[in-house]
Design a protein around this motif. Structure first.
Motif, PDB file in Angstrom:
ATOM      1  N   VAL A 204      36.114  72.573  96.758  1.00  0.00           N
ATOM      2  CA  VAL A 204      37.026  71.371  95.794  1.00  0.00           C
ATOM      3  C   VAL A 204      38.124  72.714  95.088  1.00  0.00           C
ATOM      4  O   VAL A 204      37.726  73.822  95.097  1.00  0.00           O
ATOM      5  CB  VAL A 204      36.194  70.638  94.942  1.00  0.00           C
ATOM      6  CG1 VAL A 204      35.258  69.686  95.507  1.00  0.00           C
ATOM      7  CG2 VAL A 204      35.417  71.578  93.922  1.00  0.00           C
ATOM      8  N   PRO A 205      39.207  72.103  94.648  1.00  0.00           N
ATOM      9  CA  PRO A 205      40.028  72.824  93.861  1.00  0.00           C
ATOM     10  C   PRO A 205      39.436  73.593  92.754  1.00  0.00           C
ATOM     11  O   PRO A 205      38.220  73.080  91.974  1.00  0.00           O
ATOM     12  CB  PRO A 205      41.146  71.927  93.497  1.00  0.00           C
ATOM     13  CG  PRO A 205      41.078  70.592  94.324  1.00  0.00           C
ATOM     14  CD  PRO A 205      39.444  70.655  94.793  1.00  0.00           C
ATOM     15  N   GLY A 206      39.851  74.732  92.379  1.00  0.00           N
ATOM     16  CA  GLY A 206      39.223  75.519  91.385  1.00  0.00           C
ATOM     17  C   GLY A 206      39.049  74.608  89.950  1.00  0.00           C
ATOM     18  O   GLY A 206      37.919  74.952  89.313  1.00  0.00           O
ATOM     19  N   PRO A 207      40.019  73.861  89.371  1.00  0.00           N
ATOM     20  CA  PRO A 207      39.649  73.124  88.171  1.00  0.00           C
ATOM     21  C   PRO A 207      38.569  72.348  88.230  1.00  0.00           C
ATOM     22  O   PRO A 207      37.724  72.064  87.307  1.00  0.00           O
ATOM     23  CB  PRO A 207      40.928  72.250  87.985  1.00  0.00           C
ATOM     24  CG  PRO A 207      41.847  73.250  88.623  1.00  0.00           C
ATOM     25  CD  PRO A 207      41.412  73.675  89.832  1.00  0.00           C
TER      26      PRO A 207
ATOM     27  N   VAL B  59      43.772  66.990  99.364  1.00  0.00           N
ATOM     28  CA  VAL B  59      44.556  65.882  99.036  1.00  0.00           C
ATOM     29  C   VAL B  59      43.934  64.672  99.231  1.00  0.00           C
ATOM     30  O   VAL B  59      44.209  63.818  98.565  1.00  0.00           O
ATOM     31  CB  VAL B  59      45.812  65.980 100.188  1.00  0.00           C
ATOM     32  CG1 VAL B  59      46.616  64.818 100.041  1.00  0.00           C
ATOM     33  CG2 VAL B  59      46.524  67.398 100.170  1.00  0.00           C
ATOM     34  N   VAL B  60      42.878  64.398 100.018  1.00  0.00           N
ATOM     35  CA  VAL B  60      42.126  63.109 100.258  1.00  0.00           C
ATOM     36  C   VAL B  60      41.099  63.200  99.242  1.00  0.00           C
ATOM     37  O   VAL B  60      40.656  62.238  98.543  1.00  0.00           O
ATOM     38  CB  VAL B  60      41.969  62.759 101.570  1.00  0.00           C
ATOM     39  CG1 VAL B  60      41.187  61.500 101.776  1.00  0.00           C
ATOM     40  CG2 VAL B  60      43.256  62.992 102.515  1.00  0.00           C
TER      41      VAL B  60
ATOM     42  N   ALA C 266      36.313  69.351 106.386  1.00  0.00           N
ATOM     43  CA  ALA C 266      36.431  68.113 105.770  1.00  0.00           C
ATOM     44  C   ALA C 266      35.419  67.347 106.162  1.00  0.00           C
ATOM     45  O   ALA C 266      34.942  66.306 105.387  1.00  0.00           O
ATOM     46  CB  ALA C 266      38.067  67.534 106.436  1.00  0.00           C
ATOM     47  N   LEU C 267      34.951  67.345 107.415  1.00  0.00           N
ATOM     48  CA  LEU C 267      33.808  66.360 107.928  1.00  0.00           C
ATOM     49  C   LEU C 267      32.542  66.722 107.057  1.00  0.00           C
ATOM     50  O   LEU C 267      31.653  65.892 106.676  1.00  0.00           O
ATOM     51  CB  LEU C 267      33.694  66.279 109.446  1.00  0.00           C
ATOM     52  CG  LEU C 267      34.696  65.952 110.227  1.00  0.00           C
ATOM     53  CD1 LEU C 267      34.354  65.879 111.543  1.00  0.00           C
ATOM     54  CD2 LEU C 267      34.610  64.125 110.119  1.00  0.00           C
TER      55      LEU C 267
END
Length: 303
Positions: free
Chosen positions: A109-112, A136-137, A293-294
């Motif tokens: 996941v993104p850092g934040p 993004v999703v 992603a999967l």
């Protein structure tokens, strides 16, 4: 020896210790005992001329031989490609190590989001990590999952559900899920290999075989490399030792893959280099674009 005894496997009349129709040994009462099962396992593991050890030696020290023989129809002396790949997966499942195919919640996941999930355990500067391509999703998906589980917990009288709990639930099964999904790389990488070696007049299934052999070598080699890196870090090896080992590993892997393609397909150096690039770079590309992603979506659903 009983007269007119039928083979337990195919029903043909036995005239000796082995069935002339299917090749199975005459079944006797002792074959039902544990000692017979253990003897078979011991024979398999200690028979250095058998298919298991012969296949492993050929895979490690004669790259491309298994592929060449498979394409030429000489298949009886080697383990089937899928069996060899599954054997590598068994090693992967049993190894008490993490590999580059394993991805924790914080690395997906993104850092934040990772910083919020880790709390005090978050490493400095983690907020700057952009996350994977699927963010993004999946970032919105994470928010919905936490909200749904929180509402469910509170409706049943619980204290709620947090992002930190999701991270712990996710990481508890992420390793097992990643190992189960490793095979997802194979069909996509085989397509890239097929494109790189267009004109060799090989069926897609034959490119899949080459890819299976490639992963059968890559998985245990990656595990061994990771263990060596951890050993160096644990015992404070010489400065630059990890970098030197990494370069050595990548060089050896590239040379092995080039030789696999050259011998397996019987192509020249240039085409072999192109095929090796499809296997190596294709694995990275499929891992980043498809596999991660999967793996994230399925692990999130199962956690």
């Amino acid at each position: 020896m009983p007269a007119n005894e039928a083979c337990r496997n195919c029903g043909a009349l036995l005239t000796g210790e082995w069935c002339a129709a299917c090749g199975q040994k005459r079944f006797v009462e002792a074959d039902r005992r544990l000692a017979n099962l253990l003897a078979q396992a011991f024979e398999l593991l200690t028979d250095l001329d058998g298919r298991l050890w012969g296949t492993l030696r050929a895979l490690a020290f004669r790259p491309g031989l298994l592929d060449r023989d498979y394409m030429a129809g000489r298949r009886r002396r080697w383990l089937p490609p899928l069996s060899l790949f599954l054997l590598a997966n068994v090693v992967y499942f049993m190894a008490p190590l993490r590999a580059d195919f394993d991805l924790s919640f914080a690395s997906q996941v993104p850092g934040p989001v990772a910083a919020a999930a880790l709390g005090d355990e978050a490493a400095p500067g983690i907020e700057r990590f952009p996350g994977q391509l699927h963010r993004v999703v999946t970032t919105g998906l994470v928010e919905r999952v936490v909200a749904q589980r929180d509402a469910r917990e509170r409706a049943s009288g619980g204290e709620g559900y947090t992002l930190a709990q999701l991270r712990r639930d996710y990481d508890a099964i992420a390793g097992d899920v990643s190992k189960a999904l490793l095979v997802l790389h194979v069909p996509f990488v085989a397509l890239l290999l097929m494109a790189a070696l267009a004109g060799t007049r090989r069926y897609y299934a034959e490119h899949v075989v080459v890819t299976l052999h490639f992963f059968a070598m890559l998985v245990p080699a990656t595990l061994a490399f990771g263990q060596a890196v951890r050993w160096i870090q644990q015992y404070a090896g010489p400065r630059g030792a990890v970098t030197a080992l990494s370069l050595l590993f990548l060089g050896a892997l590239a040379a092995w893959t080039w030789r696999q393609v050259a011998r397996g397909y019987g192509v020249g150096r240039g085409r072999a280099a192109l095929g090796a690039l499809a296997l190596l770079a294709g694995t990275v590309l499929v891992n980043v674009v498809v596999y991660r992603a999967l793996q994230f979506t399925i692990t999130l659903w199962l956690s």
